[in-house]
Write an enzyme that holds these catalytic residues in place. Sequence first.
Site, short mmCIF file in Angstrom:
data_model
loop_
_atom_site.label_atom_id
_atom_site.label_comp_id
_atom_site.label_asym_id
_atom_site.label_seq_id
_atom_site.Cartn_x
_atom_site.Cartn_y
_atom_site.Cartn_z
CG HIS A 1 7.30 7.70 6.06
ND1 HIS A 1 7.12 7.60 4.70
CD2 HIS A 1 6.14 7.27 6.61
CE1 HIS A 1 5.91 7.12 4.44
NE2 HIS A 1 5.29 6.91 5.59
CB CYS B 1 2.23 10.84 1.75
SG CYS B 1 0.57 11.55 1.56
CG HIS C 1 3.01 4.46 9.08
ND1 HIS C 1 2.40 3.49 8.31
CD2 HIS C 1 3.65 5.26 8.19
CE1 HIS C 1 2.66 3.69 7.03
NE2 HIS C 1 3.42 4.77 6.94
NE ARG D 1 -1.32 2.47 2.87
CZ ARG D 1 -0.82 3.60 3.35
NH1 ARG D 1 -0.75 4.69 2.60
NH2 ARG D 1 -0.35 3.66 4.59
CG ASP D 2 3.15 4.42 2.96
OD1 ASP D 2 3.34 5.18 2.00
OD2 ASP D 2 3.33 4.76 4.13
#
Length: 282
Positions: free
Chosen positions: A203, A234, A201, A11-12
Amino acid sequence: MAVTITDVVLRDGLQDEPVVVPVAGRVRIAEALVAAGVRHIEAASFVDPRRVPQMAGAEELLPRLPDRENVRYSVLALNARGVRRAVEAGAEEIVVVASASPGHSRANAGRDVDAAVDDIATAVAENPGVRFVGGISTAFVCPFDGDVPPSALLAVTRRFADMGIRRIGLADTLGTATPAQVSRSLAFVRNALPDTEFGLHLHNAHGQALSTVSAAVDAGITRFDSAAGGYGGCPFAPGAHGNLATEDLVAYLHARGVPTGIDERALAGAVALIKDVLARAA
């Protein structure tokens, strides 16, 4: 203490790549992750494919994922429309996501924070049999608004808790929040909502994500998202960096004596497969 890792590369990871991986390629990636011992996978996002074409085909993907009794798949939705699509596709766990900052909310969800959360609340109320997890983007730093006050983060987490959601992931969407900043905000919301389980979550803009993991584990956090290969970002957060790589997270936790259930050698094979699948899609 064991740690639960949710791999989000499907997904990401893929949503920020310049290519669209066919459903068959995404199935191959899922199979490799499962073979490596990954038991929690965020597999798709039910968003408008015109805005995020990399996530097209989510309905087709879900029934083709490896069916294992001890593997859990989740999907992401930003609004009631996405939740309805996910439910119709048979999703068993839906991560509903809102932003803690108004600037990112407008860019990502097309509305302000309160309106976005209101829409999610309607969808959650309409589907009492579905397992919902909360996700909060730009929990610490926003590309448009700067540092996010812990009080603003708490306002959104409290709304999720009021919906009955008891597990919430906090995202360092840009990857620029310092470990101290994450720790302060995390302690603030945990103290206010002691019955809610929080995860991170992360990064990794400045190579500091593992330092944040270390502080979080010491504070009792046992859930982390990461992406095999460190892919991701994103599309609606300028400057967002790739996710903390699952292989780096697993190696770090194993070195600390924290079990994950994931085989490092098999995971390296999965990362190589992802690179190959992306190259073929180019």
